[in-house]
Design a protein around this motif. Sequence first.
Motif, PDB file in Angstrom:
ATOM      1  N   TYR A   1       0.754  -1.196   0.109  1.00 34.28           N
ATOM      2  CA  TYR A   1       0.074  -0.146  -0.095  1.00 34.28           C
ATOM      3  C   TYR A   1       0.975   1.270  -0.210  1.00 34.28           C
ATOM      4  O   TYR A   1       0.535   2.425  -0.561  1.00 34.28           O
ATOM      5  CB  TYR A   1      -0.911   0.114   1.465  1.00 34.28           C
ATOM      6  N   THR A   2       1.984   1.380   0.886  1.00 36.79           N
ATOM      7  CA  THR A   2       2.683   2.362   0.904  1.00 36.79           C
ATOM      8  C   THR A   2       3.219   2.752  -0.448  1.00 36.79           C
ATOM      9  O   THR A   2       3.476   3.918  -0.686  1.00 36.79           O
ATOM     10  CB  THR A   2       3.850   2.286   2.174  1.00 36.79           C
TER      11      THR A   2
ATOM     12  N   LEU B   1       0.849   4.229  -2.604  1.00 34.51           N
ATOM     13  CA  LEU B   1       0.583   5.732  -2.353  1.00 34.51           C
ATOM     14  C   LEU B   1       1.776   6.534  -2.440  1.00 34.51           C
ATOM     15  O   LEU B   1       1.428   7.665  -2.995  1.00 34.51           O
ATOM     16  CB  LEU B   1       0.223   5.679  -0.881  1.00 34.51           C
TER      17      LEU B   1
ATOM     18  N   ARG C   1       1.513   7.644  -5.962  1.00 40.45           N
ATOM     19  CA  ARG C   1       0.503   7.962  -6.384  1.00 40.45           C
ATOM     20  C   ARG C   1      -0.343   7.561  -7.288  1.00 40.45           C
ATOM     21  O   ARG C   1      -0.888   7.963  -8.372  1.00 40.45           O
ATOM     22  CB  ARG C   1       0.623   9.472  -6.760  1.00 40.45           C
TER      23      ARG C   1
END
Lengths: 361, 361
Positions: free
Chosen positions: B83-84, B87, B90
């Motif tokens: 997830y990191t 994210l 972007r």
Amino acid sequence: MIQFEVQLGTRAYPIYIGAGLLGEPRTLKQHIRGNHVFILSNERVAPLYLESVCRALEPKHILHLALAEGEDTKSLQTLEQVYTCLLENRCGRDTTVVALGGGVIGDIAGFAAATYLRGVDFIQIPTTLVAQVDSSVGGKTGVNHALGKNMIGAFYQPQCVIADLECLHTLPDRELRAGLAEIIKYGLIRDAEFFAWLEDNVERLLARDVDALTHAVHRSCRNKAEVVAEDELEISGARAMLNLGHTFGHAIETGLGYGQWLHGEAVACGMLMAARMSTRLGWLSEEACERTRALLQRAQLPLTLPETLQAETLLEHMARDKKVRAGQLHLVLLKDIGQAVLTGEFPASTLKDTLQEFCGS
Amino acid sequence: MIQFEVQLGTRAYPIYIGAGLLGEPRTLKQHIRGNHVFILSNERVAPLYLESVCRALEPKHILHLALAEGEDTKSLQTLEQVYTCLLENRCGRDTTVVALGGGVIGDIAGFAAATYLRGVDFIQIPTTLVAQVDSSVGGKTGVNHALGKNMIGAFYQPQCVIADLECLHTLPDRELRAGLAEIIKYGLIRDAEFFAWLEDNVERLLARDVDALTHAVHRSCRNKAEVVAEDELEISGARAMLNLGHTFGHAIETGLGYGQWLHGEAVACGMLMAARMSTRLGWLSEEACERTRALLQRAQLPLTLPETLQAETLLEHMARDKKVRAGQLHLVLLKDIGQAVLTGEFPASTLKDTLQEFCGS
């Protein structure tokens, strides 16, 4: 008691609205298939309502976890804590997860239900106004990531939603007002008649008049249910309208640090930002924008930002929004009261000017 | 190239089977809607195939993460890392997550795709035999919890599955054999004709004969696709048959610690346990049980447990299985070769005796 259905075919479910519902065995128990119930609540809500709910569930086997209050708990770490509790107690697929609390509890419990053993049953008992009129209906579940709000989650519909209006009596004033923001949202995006009703009745809602609250919760849930039935997975764009003020609002929440402002407060300010931007674009009349501002102000919602928050910071957080497509941010803006649009067609400068108007820098 | 569909209505998708497919732009690119692709692989697979896949995806914007190899990585911690990465870069809703690797990579990537921004597109490029014939088809995704395997997850279907048979050339012998376990499973649960074919051809498969492998992968995927189309969410019980040997197998894996035995190895031993238990119950003939044992042995799969593993330990892990209903463990057992049943109706002593036969304590 008011009862109506969120029309989602095989995933359809009823919403019950009324006073004293959470202690009523009949309403609750007909939606529980197995013998195991896991209730997730928080430290404020549990002392108030847990006993009633447990009594209504007798003689089911009940397991309970109360989280700390606040948006900070809506994390992957909390989720792991929930999984561990379920596993340590050997909860199987016949377990029903019950969310007893506000939006944070509903979001965590729903995502845990969606992902525990690849999915178990789930019931929403929203105890805050925000949760009753918005977050408990429609199946959006999830947790936050340090880099953004609601970035991890799933669409997962509950078996039913039980909105007990008596819970609103114990709600802190600030949370009641935050709920009004989401109620006003339905008027702004798709229900001009309801917006006008709110202009006539906002003070009654603030005074917790039961008839007014019943009408507002019912009308809001109906609006939400209609939108969700039309576009469950936020594909056609209809559902995206529900995010009026939310892209701005999430940026405010992230910018200030989760938990400084309530979600509804950030959305209120975000809706005014969306209205102002719409007016700057020549899409919304000055008069309609002023009606929006006036109603939000009468609902005693915060409409100015702390000076510490920079327009640049907000812009950066907005760029991470889920509605960014092919690098272009999409926003829900207003054409009129009762008419919203999702669009990526606006000059970047208009967004920037709008943010600077609110940030004062 | 062989192509056929997993028939799941609006969630239907094609499976492609052939040599050299992962470097073919046409097959891959028609299933990618946006411009952003996130490839998840591991440290063994990436050096072998990543470049080909990236070339086939040109000029898409590609992001890549290679995890450490092994079942240990299939955790909530790894998921957070994914997830990191998404994210920080972007990645929006128009991102496609590509799983390039074995079952572990497919499970993590699929669950990340199911839950990132409440769901983004997902493509399976399985590079191991186990993944090609089993885990990449059918939409089961998820991660392990310290208290049990695959306890956290979702049903989430990919856009397509691309099984490149050339990947099998570089597969370690032990992993090839683990794949044979899942292939034999289809014969045992629903395809007696295929079981007989395997009895005639298992040595060809071990020698990586291309024609034999093509037939085995194709027939296995067809079987899997039919079962999944019948019972996508494991409700009717049809899909549960695919878990022959898995409840025993998961207990072995958990008991030994993840990563000691390969999943397919544990399933092989688990299938023999299920066959032996079925024979003890008088449901499966001694002869059919012996045919099962003989085929698994010729596939060079482990059929005895380390002495350190106690029957009690296995029993305890089995009690946490997802197929426990109202406190009663349900197991997939055999009535004949090609005919499985899901049942909770067996004496606890028969299960215990079976475990003790294998544990020798």
